[in-house]
Scaffold this motif. Structure first.
Motif, mmCIF file in Angstrom:
data_model
loop_
_atom_site.group_PDB
_atom_site.id
_atom_site.type_symbol
_atom_site.label_atom_id
_atom_site.label_comp_id
_atom_site.label_asym_id
_atom_site.label_seq_id
_atom_site.Cartn_x
_atom_site.Cartn_y
_atom_site.Cartn_z
ATOM 1 N N ILE A 1 0.815 -1.214 0.000
ATOM 2 C CA ILE A 1 0.000 0.000 0.000
ATOM 3 C C ILE A 1 0.846 1.261 0.000
ATOM 4 N N THR A 2 0.273 2.313 -0.553
ATOM 5 C CA THR A 2 0.901 3.632 -0.553
ATOM 6 C C THR A 2 -0.059 4.671 0.029
ATOM 7 N N VAL A 3 -1.124 4.207 0.659
ATOM 8 C CA VAL A 3 -2.121 5.081 1.279
ATOM 9 C C VAL A 3 -2.320 4.621 2.724
ATOM 10 N N PRO A 4 -2.943 5.448 3.558
ATOM 11 C CA PRO A 4 -3.197 5.027 4.943
ATOM 12 C C PRO A 4 -4.076 3.782 5.006
ATOM 13 N N ILE A 5 -3.832 2.962 6.048
ATOM 14 C CA ILE A 5 -4.611 1.739 6.238
ATOM 15 C C ILE A 5 -5.241 1.753 7.636
ATOM 16 N N GLY A 6 -6.440 1.218 7.723
ATOM 17 C CA GLY A 6 -7.103 1.050 9.011
ATOM 18 C C GLY A 6 -7.453 -0.415 9.200
ATOM 19 N N THR A 7 -7.606 -0.813 10.445
ATOM 20 C CA THR A 7 -7.969 -2.195 10.748
ATOM 21 C C THR A 7 -9.051 -2.198 11.827
ATOM 22 N N VAL A 8 -9.607 -3.358 12.090
ATOM 23 C CA VAL A 8 -10.608 -3.516 13.135
ATOM 24 C C VAL A 8 -10.059 -4.547 14.121
ATOM 25 N N PRO A 9 -9.357 -4.078 15.164
ATOM 26 C CA PRO A 9 -8.685 -5.001 16.089
ATOM 27 C C PRO A 9 -9.602 -6.021 16.750
ATOM 28 N N ILE A 10 -10.861 -5.699 16.921
ATOM 29 C CA ILE A 10 -11.759 -6.636 17.607
ATOM 30 C C ILE A 10 -11.919 -7.929 16.808
ATOM 31 N N TYR A 11 -11.810 -7.873 15.475
ATOM 32 C CA TYR A 11 -11.936 -9.093 14.669
ATOM 33 C C TYR A 11 -10.815 -10.074 15.003
ATOM 34 N N GLU A 12 -9.590 -9.559 15.113
ATOM 35 C CA GLU A 12 -8.457 -10.427 15.421
ATOM 36 C C GLU A 12 -8.517 -10.898 16.877
ATOM 37 N N ALA A 13 -8.947 -10.037 17.778
ATOM 38 C CA ALA A 13 -9.095 -10.435 19.187
ATOM 39 C C ALA A 13 -10.123 -11.552 19.323
ATOM 40 N N LEU A 14 -11.220 -11.448 18.597
ATOM 41 C CA LEU A 14 -12.248 -12.493 18.644
ATOM 42 C C LEU A 14 -11.717 -13.803 18.071
ATOM 43 N N ARG A 15 -10.922 -13.718 17.018
ATOM 44 C CA ARG A 15 -10.326 -14.923 16.425
ATOM 45 C C ARG A 15 -9.455 -15.630 17.471
ATOM 46 N N VAL A 16 -8.669 -14.864 18.221
ATOM 47 C CA VAL A 16 -7.792 -15.438 19.251
ATOM 48 C C VAL A 16 -8.614 -15.980 20.414
ATOM 49 N N ALA A 17 -9.641 -15.238 20.853
ATOM 50 C CA ALA A 17 -10.459 -15.660 21.988
ATOM 51 C C ALA A 17 -11.286 -16.903 21.663
ATOM 52 N N GLY A 18 -11.694 -17.039 20.420
ATOM 53 C CA GLY A 18 -12.474 -18.199 20.015
ATOM 54 C C GLY A 18 -13.966 -18.049 20.235
ATOM 55 N N SER A 19 -14.360 -17.159 21.123
ATOM 56 C CA SER A 19 -15.767 -16.940 21.442
ATOM 57 C C SER A 19 -15.900 -15.594 22.133
ATOM 58 N N ILE A 20 -17.032 -14.959 21.939
ATOM 59 C CA ILE A 20 -17.278 -13.681 22.613
ATOM 60 C C ILE A 20 -17.249 -13.868 24.127
ATOM 61 N N LYS A 21 -17.593 -15.055 24.595
ATOM 62 C CA LYS A 21 -17.575 -15.348 26.035
ATOM 63 C C LYS A 21 -16.161 -15.310 26.602
ATOM 64 N N ASN A 22 -15.160 -15.557 25.752
ATOM 65 C CA ASN A 22 -13.768 -15.572 26.201
ATOM 66 C C ASN A 22 -13.061 -14.237 26.019
ATOM 67 N N MET A 23 -13.761 -13.241 25.509
ATOM 68 C CA MET A 23 -13.144 -11.931 25.298
ATOM 69 C C MET A 23 -12.880 -11.267 26.647
ATOM 70 N N SER A 24 -11.812 -10.512 26.697
ATOM 71 C CA SER A 24 -11.496 -9.769 27.915
ATOM 72 C C SER A 24 -11.033 -8.372 27.523
ATOM 73 N N VAL A 25 -11.092 -7.469 28.474
ATOM 74 C CA VAL A 25 -10.621 -6.108 28.244
ATOM 75 C C VAL A 25 -9.139 -6.133 27.895
ATOM 76 N N ASN A 26 -8.371 -6.964 28.580
ATOM 77 C CA ASN A 26 -6.930 -7.029 28.305
ATOM 78 C C ASN A 26 -6.641 -7.512 26.892
ATOM 79 N N LEU A 27 -7.375 -8.502 26.420
ATOM 80 C CA LEU A 27 -7.176 -8.991 25.061
ATOM 81 C C LEU A 27 -7.489 -7.888 24.053
ATOM 82 N N LEU A 28 -8.570 -7.179 24.263
ATOM 83 C CA LEU A 28 -8.924 -6.066 23.367
ATOM 84 C C LEU A 28 -7.847 -4.984 23.385
ATOM 85 N N ARG A 29 -7.317 -4.698 24.545
ATOM 86 C CA ARG A 29 -6.252 -3.684 24.652
ATOM 87 C C ARG A 29 -5.023 -4.100 23.854
ATOM 88 N N VAL A 30 -4.665 -5.374 23.930
ATOM 89 C CA VAL A 30 -3.485 -5.853 23.198
ATOM 90 C C VAL A 30 -3.623 -5.555 21.714
#
Length: 98
Positions: A62-91
């Protein structure tokens, strides 16, 4: 870059892999076409298996600014919304990856 009422129209291209389609060369082609036709920003909305690898490939071309949605990757790592934590989202919100 100015975004808002006192600026010109901003064109954003949304790309990324999903659980149904995760082929990096296609996402890179989308990026190249979007940039060729004057996109102002790229938004990586990947939700599939290879989020980090896809994002790394995109950021190399890319040669332009990029944005991402960190919650998608955090959810992938957590495996379930039930396993989400504030610390994981912060990471992911602060660093973008584990």
């Amino acid at each position: 870059m100015c975004i808002g009422i006192n600026s010109e129209v901003k064109v954003n291209a949304n790309i990324g892999n999903s659980g149904l389609a995760s082929y990096i060369p296609i996402e890179l082609e989308k990026v190249k076409i979007a940039i060729k036709y004057g996109v102002d920003t790229i938004m990586d909305l990947s939700t599939g298996e290879a989020i980090k690898i896809t994002r790394e490939a995109i950021t190399k071309v890319i040669t332009v600014p990029i944005g991402t949605v960190p919650i998608y990757e955090a959810l992938r790592v957590a495996g379930s919304i039930k396993n989400m934590s504030v610390n994981l989202l912060r990471v992911f919100a602060l660093a973008g990856e584990l």
